[in-house]
Design an enzyme around this catalytic site. Sequence first.
Site, PDB file in Angstrom:
ATOM      1  CG  ASN A 109      45.700  31.381  31.794  1.00 36.50           C
ATOM      2  OD1 ASN A 109      44.869  30.725  31.506  1.00 36.50           O
ATOM      3  ND2 ASN A 109      46.585  31.139  32.782  1.00 36.50           N
TER       4      ASN A 109
ATOM      5  N   GLY B 246      38.093  41.823  30.360  1.00 34.80           N
ATOM      6  CA  GLY B 246      37.204  42.064  31.048  1.00 34.80           C
ATOM      7  C   GLY B 246      35.903  42.440  30.855  1.00 34.80           C
ATOM      8  CD  GLU B 247      35.634  47.313  31.653  1.00 35.67           C
ATOM      9  OE1 GLU B 247      34.845  48.032  32.184  1.00 35.67           O
ATOM     10  OE2 GLU B 247      36.796  47.706  31.018  1.00 35.67           O
TER      11      GLU B 247
ATOM     12  N   GLY C 137      44.194  46.581  32.579  1.00 35.30           N
ATOM     13  CA  GLY C 137      45.181  46.012  33.613  1.00 35.30           C
ATOM     14  C   GLY C 137      46.407  45.076  32.953  1.00 35.30           C
TER      15      GLY C 137
ATOM     16  CB  ILE D 193      43.928  34.728  24.516  1.00 40.53           C
ATOM     17  CG1 ILE D 193      42.680  35.362  23.532  1.00 40.53           C
ATOM     18  CG2 ILE D 193      43.244  34.123  25.620  1.00 40.53           C
ATOM     19  CD1 ILE D 193      42.118  36.556  24.312  1.00 40.53           C
TER      20      ILE D 193
ATOM     21  CB  ILE E  70      39.233  42.617  41.082  1.00 45.07           C
ATOM     22  CG1 ILE E  70      39.243  42.802  39.621  1.00 45.07           C
ATOM     23  CG2 ILE E  70      39.852  43.875  41.625  1.00 45.07           C
ATOM     24  CD1 ILE E  70      38.357  43.914  38.954  1.00 45.07           C
ATOM     25  N   GLY E  71      40.036  39.035  41.081  1.00 46.56           N
ATOM     26  CA  GLY E  71      39.114  37.719  40.493  1.00 46.56           C
ATOM     27  C   GLY E  71      39.442  37.306  39.135  1.00 46.56           C
ATOM     28  CB  THR E  72      40.963  39.438  36.542  1.00 48.57           C
ATOM     29  OG1 THR E  72      41.963  39.947  36.985  1.00 48.57           O
ATOM     30  CG2 THR E  72      39.818  40.281  36.627  1.00 48.57           C
TER      31      THR E  72
END
Length: 704
Positions: A576, A649-650, A491, A574, A448-450
Amino acid sequence: MVRLEGREKVTGAARYATEHPVEGCAYAWPVPATIARGGITAVDTAAALAVPGVLAVLTHENAPRLGDPGDATLLVLQSPRVAHRGQYVALAVAETPEAAREAAAAVRVEYAPERHDARFTADHPGMYAPERVNGGLPADRVRGDVGMAFAASEIRFAAAYRVPPLHNHPLEPHAATALWIGPRLRVYDSSQGAAPVRRALAVLFGTDEELITVVSEHVGGGFGSKGSPRPHAVLAAMAARETGRPVKLALPRNQLAAVVGHRPATEHRVRLGADGMGRISALSHEVFTYSSTLEEFTEQAATPGRFMYASPHSRTTHRLARLDVPTPSWMRAPGECPGMFALESAMDELAIACGLDPVELRLRNETAKEPDSGRPFSSRMLAECLREGADRFGWRDRDPRPGTRTEGRLLIGTGVAASGHPASVSPAAAEAHAGAGGYRVRINATDIGTGARTVLAQIAADALGAPLDRVRIEIGSSDLPQAPVAGGSSGTASWGWAVHKACRELLYELARHGGTPPETGLSVYADTAEEVAARTREYARRAFGAQFAEVQVDRDTGETRVRRLLGVFAAGRILNPRTARSQLTGGMVMGLSMGLMEHSTLDPDFGDFAERDLAMYPVATCADVPDIEVRWLAEEDSRLNPMGSKGIGEIGAVGTAAAVANAVHHATGVRVRALPVLPEKLLPGLAARRRDAEVRGAEGTTRP
């Protein structure tokens, strides 16, 4: 690594939901209800059908009957009942988007309005205790005796905080292209998960899942609003079946507020009791919110109090009222975002009451185990995030007194907030194939753009011991091995585990074939259901972070600008750095936007939201964040998955609004407990402080 699909996106080669070329395509435009509650008494479609190029107008009178998927928001055009303003009551289908829009405007609907209730208050007479809240969590959790402990505390603090309704507004609106080929249905959908959409469509249209393919290959953002099936995909498939033509439907932005979910308003009542050293003895966080009459959705906003700080006596509860409004749904960091704003604002106020530095107060309430469950954390580096952030931000040079740092008419302040978010993992499946041309990995993940494609390719290459350019990734289709939606910051942790397992098993099979695949290639299918089930109960799993903010406030106008933001995170390995920094930066900008700008107004008289486009619903842009820095600590959580990674992401959004609001208080001495921090909320307090200063100055001139 740079994004694998980056060039496709910037050159327009990446196809979004309504950009797939299909022959003989028609276009649809929906008609929203103009009452908040009641029934449809008549529908006149004659004028709409007379518009040149119109193929059909669907209403509850002629639309096909649908099966029940267990989500009432998907049962479109099935009944004359209207549950909220903006609910779809008709759909125009035409040869062109312009004709469809003209026809939709020509549909005449008559209603029998009924008295509606769209006024949210914490003392609403319909408030009740739901059995469960979002995520399947218990609505209430009680440990010890909070009332007794609070009354016995040396320092007591209590306040109410409010977060307004918020909307996701992804750049790509909710959109779909649907076409039937005999009994088979193919849908290109802007969704965070193709599999749930396929399951819902199968039930709705009474067909087998195997006859449906849902493709969500490129998605222009979602932030939770595309995390479950939405009405647009149902309407597109319905129109395609009725007209015998492929149909494209992109929802108009000014209709999104009513049909694709939103973060509901929440009111928070927080009580903190502490000893003279600032150690919390009692923590109470009560949340009041609402849902629609169609579905029960409860934002789990009291849950941060269950895991953030040591608290021998704790009470966290949720209360819900059902109103005649659109159904709320997920928005980035549901529960944690509003809940952490209230909790971290209260922690700031408790620090002042205790005479302690806000960073030090949080460190004094660290815990080795999750207070709610008693389970050890799989990893927890919140204290390290706070210390590292304080050093980088120059926190120790801060004068704790509010309103003491000025530059002309600008008041300068700094604030801090901690953040936490569940580190979840769900079962997933993947297929890895070795052939003469290299490797192919297939999984129904959604980007979704991630940057999911890129990270999954890296995981595969690492597991295979192969160069990245030898690995091809296929994602974003319900025909691929099944995997969970892109949501909950789970995800990569979930998909990556399945990819890693499939690739390692492929290496084992290759070794059995002497290291060379047969002429037809070699494929391995793997799923992680068994492994995930074995790891779900032993540890409490969360990512943590600390956000620091510096703001300036114009003492005359109340205008607030963020000068710099710093976030330090402990989110596992992490995978990337480029895509991780992008995600954490985006989350912090979204948190800043929540703190200073974003809000929707639920009009109780009309039952709808006043802010329905990006002109009236402002969001932060690059110009609003002149200096933003993201750091992360070296952490590898192998107890969560083989990669040692957590979701990112959040968590960037979670603590930022509180850090900004706390910085505003430090700059001005004015505490804003209802987001966003707007000039009109600051000006009365600024004026009062100015009058007090003038009085003190005048009194000082008369003293010897």
